[in-house]
Design an enzyme around this catalytic site. Structure first.
Site, PDB file in Angstrom:
ATOM      1  N   ARG A  27       1.366   3.406   0.744  1.00 25.28           N
ATOM      2  CA  ARG A  27       2.428   2.437   1.019  1.00 25.28           C
ATOM      3  C   ARG A  27       3.522   3.039   1.900  1.00 25.28           C
ATOM      4  O   ARG A  27       4.106   2.351   2.739  1.00 25.28           O
ATOM      5  CB  ARG A  27       3.001   1.914  -0.305  1.00 25.28           C
ATOM      6  N   GLY A  95     -10.381   1.616  -0.629  1.00 21.28           N
ATOM      7  CA  GLY A  95     -10.155   0.189  -0.875  1.00 21.28           C
ATOM      8  C   GLY A  95      -8.699  -0.195  -0.639  1.00 21.28           C
ATOM      9  O   GLY A  95      -8.410  -1.272  -0.119  1.00 21.28           O
ATOM     10  N   ARG A 123     -17.584  -3.832  -1.103  1.00 16.58           N
ATOM     11  CA  ARG A 123     -16.400  -4.325  -1.837  1.00 16.58           C
ATOM     12  C   ARG A 123     -15.984  -5.711  -1.342  1.00 16.58           C
ATOM     13  O   ARG A 123     -16.055  -6.016  -0.166  1.00 16.58           O
ATOM     14  CB  ARG A 123     -15.269  -3.294  -1.747  1.00 16.58           C
ATOM     15  N   SER A 168      -4.351  -7.742  -9.997  1.00 14.30           N
ATOM     16  CA  SER A 168      -4.718  -6.723  -9.013  1.00 14.30           C
ATOM     17  C   SER A 168      -3.521  -6.403  -8.132  1.00 14.30           C
ATOM     18  O   SER A 168      -2.991  -7.276  -7.434  1.00 14.30           O
ATOM     19  CB  SER A 168      -5.864  -7.217  -8.137  1.00 14.30           C
ATOM     20  N   GLN A 170      -3.663  -4.542  -5.566  1.00  8.87           N
ATOM     21  CA  GLN A 170      -4.096  -4.562  -4.168  1.00  8.87           C
ATOM     22  C   GLN A 170      -3.973  -5.963  -3.596  1.00  8.87           C
ATOM     23  O   GLN A 170      -3.506  -6.153  -2.473  1.00  8.87           O
ATOM     24  CB  GLN A 170      -5.531  -4.045  -4.051  1.00  8.87           C
ATOM     25  N   ASP A 316      -7.669   2.813 -13.393  1.00  8.48           N
ATOM     26  CA  ASP A 316      -8.365   3.926 -12.732  1.00  8.48           C
ATOM     27  C   ASP A 316      -8.678   5.069 -13.701  1.00  8.48           C
ATOM     28  O   ASP A 316      -9.416   5.983 -13.355  1.00  8.48           O
ATOM     29  CB  ASP A 316      -7.524   4.465 -11.564  1.00  8.48           C
ATOM     30  N   LYS A 343     -15.054  -1.233  -8.082  1.00 12.79           N
ATOM     31  CA  LYS A 343     -14.336  -0.038  -7.602  1.00 12.79           C
ATOM     32  C   LYS A 343     -15.285   0.767  -6.710  1.00 12.79           C
ATOM     33  O   LYS A 343     -16.275   0.239  -6.220  1.00 12.79           O
ATOM     34  CB  LYS A 343     -13.818   0.774  -8.785  1.00 12.79           C
ATOM     35  N   ARG A 347     -17.992   1.114 -12.041  1.00 11.83           N
ATOM     36  CA  ARG A 347     -17.582   2.191 -12.956  1.00 11.83           C
ATOM     37  C   ARG A 347     -17.945   1.924 -14.409  1.00 11.83           C
ATOM     38  O   ARG A 347     -17.842   2.837 -15.240  1.00 11.83           O
ATOM     39  CB  ARG A 347     -16.084   2.482 -12.811  1.00 11.83           C
ATOM     40  N   ARG A 392     -13.593   9.710  -9.070  1.00 16.16           N
ATOM     41  CA  ARG A 392     -13.160   9.744 -10.475  1.00 16.16           C
ATOM     42  C   ARG A 392     -14.329  10.002 -11.426  1.00 16.16           C
ATOM     43  O   ARG A 392     -14.151  10.551 -12.514  1.00 16.16           O
ATOM     44  CB  ARG A 392     -12.407   8.466 -10.832  1.00 16.16           C
TER      45      ARG A 392
HETATM   46  C1  S3P Z   1      -4.394   0.280  -6.312  1.00 11.61           C
HETATM   47  C2  S3P Z   1      -4.613  -0.723  -7.199  1.00 11.61           C
HETATM   48  C3  S3P Z   1      -5.740  -0.751  -8.130  1.00 11.61           C
HETATM   49  C4  S3P Z   1      -6.414   0.610  -8.264  1.00 11.61           C
HETATM   50  C5  S3P Z   1      -6.598   1.289  -6.954  1.00 11.61           C
HETATM   51  C6  S3P Z   1      -5.270   1.464  -6.233  1.00 11.61           C
HETATM   52  C7  S3P Z   1      -3.225   0.194  -5.432  1.00 11.61           C
HETATM   53  O1  S3P Z   1      -6.660  -1.702  -7.692  1.00 11.61           O
HETATM   54  O2  S3P Z   1      -7.651   0.497  -8.918  1.00 11.61           O
HETATM   55  O3  S3P Z   1      -7.175   2.574  -7.132  1.00 11.61           O
HETATM   56  O4  S3P Z   1      -2.820   1.217  -4.837  1.00 11.61           O
HETATM   57  O5  S3P Z   1      -2.671  -0.906  -5.308  1.00 11.61           O
HETATM   58  P1  S3P Z   1      -6.522  -3.258  -8.164  1.00 11.61           P
HETATM   59  O6  S3P Z   1      -5.094  -3.503  -8.344  1.00 11.61           O
HETATM   60  O7  S3P Z   1      -7.075  -4.090  -7.095  1.00 11.61           O
HETATM   61  O8  S3P Z   1      -7.284  -3.320  -9.452  1.00 11.61           O
END
Ligand code: S3P
Length: 438
Positions: A27, A95, A123, A168, A170, A316, A343, A347, A392
């Protein structure tokens, strides 16, 4: 392919630091790129995933220096400063780079194509494709718009209020980042709390961000101002040392300067509920994020039940929590964790295979698993496992190896560099005889 050769470990002792937080490092580069001015990042995670973010934003025309591995200087180009890339944007195994960059690109009036390694190409695109299309971006992807490579052409976005189908960070972050470029208030409503680094950092960079319960909003168009960012240690990396400290008899480890943002600290709560002797020391705040030192002593663990709101707070960490559960007395039930299936690997499947290789019984559920604890860490039997390219899984396997009787081999261990460069070295510093080979 690199492998780790790990015999049964004696007590692990000493203090250790873990690399910078992966989520915050990504970020900081992204917001730095969109801000006006120069953003200096210290404590940056020089793992492969975050280097992919640097490479993508360089390809989008941003000047980024890295005078040493953990120091990054981003010369922000302002909200209209990104340029159309000349070639594919390659996100590697990351991701977070894929999903958050799509959010940024939704606001850009040019065309980009993103792809990555074989795991990334499995993904799902739709989780961000649906809201970003609603905002006005054009998105095309392989297999009916569902899998990368993905092409995006953005620009002229409308603000939306989007209700996420699952919690999520993300997806929430992609919507909020796109919202920076839409005229008006864009809102992401989550079914449960997920990590809030985007909201915190956006606010630090001067955006008008509001958070009310499960609603996070941003007002666009936003002008971001460069800020220094000090990245705390990654609790997701600390988790491997915390579980190692719990399960290797006689251990005591101090993990220093770890980010303990409450949206991320579910691992500490879960381990404590299992009877882990973990203390949170020297709590402080660094650049808008809570930080502490975590002390762990070898503990007699008991099974627990993990479901509902805690899951996004430790998503995670489930592979390594499953290793803790394998050493515990009684069963550990993990539910509501279907997100694990999309993931770096599935996992649920790879964690179950890992535990079974060590001789532990596991029932696989659609959205989780039941781990039948062996009752004693030394009841695990040395194993040979393959990481399946998942960092992981490799590290969870290595920590199980420390407790198991006999030598274990972790194949495909080079992927550890995705999030924890120096992992094997850190275990050696704490007293484990970790060998590295081809
Ligand atoms: C992340 C959010 C998570 C996590 C990933 C990093 C992030 O994914 O599993 O390793 O940096 O926003 P999700 O929020 O999509 O589950």
């Amino acid at each position: 392919m690199a492998s780790l050769r790990i015999p049964t470990a004696g007590p692990l002792q000493g203090a250790a630091r873990v690399p910078g937080d992966k989520s915050i490092s990504h970020r900081a580069v992204m917001l730095g790129a969109l801000a006006e001015g120069v953003t200096e990042i210290e404590g940056f995670l020089p793992g492969a995933d975050c280097l992919s973010t640097i490479a993508c934003f360089r390809a989008l025309g941003i000047q980024i220096e890295q005078p040493d591995p953990t120091r990054v200087i981003v010369h922000g180009a302002g909200e209209a400063g990104l340029q159309e890339p000349e070639d594919l944007l390659y996100v590697g195994n990351s991701g977070t780079t894929l999903y958050l960059t799509l959010g940024v690109l939704a606001g850009q009036a040019f065309t980009s194509v993103l792809t990555g390694d074989s795991s990334i190409r499995r993904r799902p695109v739709q989780r961000v494709g649906i809201p970003l299309r609603q905002m006005g971006a054009t998105i095309l992807a392989r297999r009916d718009g569902t899998l990368p490579p993905v092409t995006i052409r953005g620009g002229a976005l409308q603000p939306i209020t989007y209700t996420l189908p699952s919690a999520s960070a993300q997806v929430k972050s992609a919507v909020l980042l796109a919202g920076l470029f839409a005229e008006g208030v864009t809102t992401a409503i989550s079914p449960a709390v997920s990590r809030d680094h985007t909201e915190r950092m956006l606010r630090g960079f001067g955006a008008d961000v509001r958070v009310e319960g499960m609603r996070a909003s941003v007002r666009g168009p936003a002008r971001l101002r460069a800020q220094p960012v000090s990245v705390p240690g990654d609790i997701s990396s600390a988790a491997f040392l915390l579980v190692a400290g719990c399960i290797v008899p006689g251990s005591e480890i101090l993990v220093e300067s770890v980010g303990i943002n409450p949206t991320r600290s579910g691992i500490v709560d879960a381990l404590q509920a299992m009877g882990a002797r973990i203390t949170v020391e020297r709590e402080r705040e660094v650049a808008g994020e809570p930080v502490a030192d975590l002390r762990v002593c070898a503990s007699e663990l008991r099974g627990t039940s993990l479901a509902g709101a805690i899951i996004p707070r430790l998503i995670d960490e489930i592979p390594i929590l499953a290793v803790a559960a394998a050493c515990a007395t009684g069963d550990t039930v993990i539910r509501d964790a279907g997100a694990l299936r999309i993931k770096e690997t599935d996992r649920i499947a790879t964690t179950a295979a890992l535990l079974r290789a060590y001789g532990v019984a596991v029932d696989v559920l659609e959205d989780g698993m039941v781990v039948h604890g062996a009752g004693d860490p030394r009841a695990l039997k040395g194993a040979e496992i393959d990481s399946e390219g998942d960092h992981r899984i490799a590290m969870a396997g290595a920590v199980a190896a420390l407790a198991a009787m006999g030598e274990s081999v972790i194949r495909g261990a080079e992927c550890v560099d995705v999030s924890f460069p120096g992992f094997a070295e850190r275990l050696r510093q704490l007293g484990a005889a970790v060998g590295e080979g081809e």
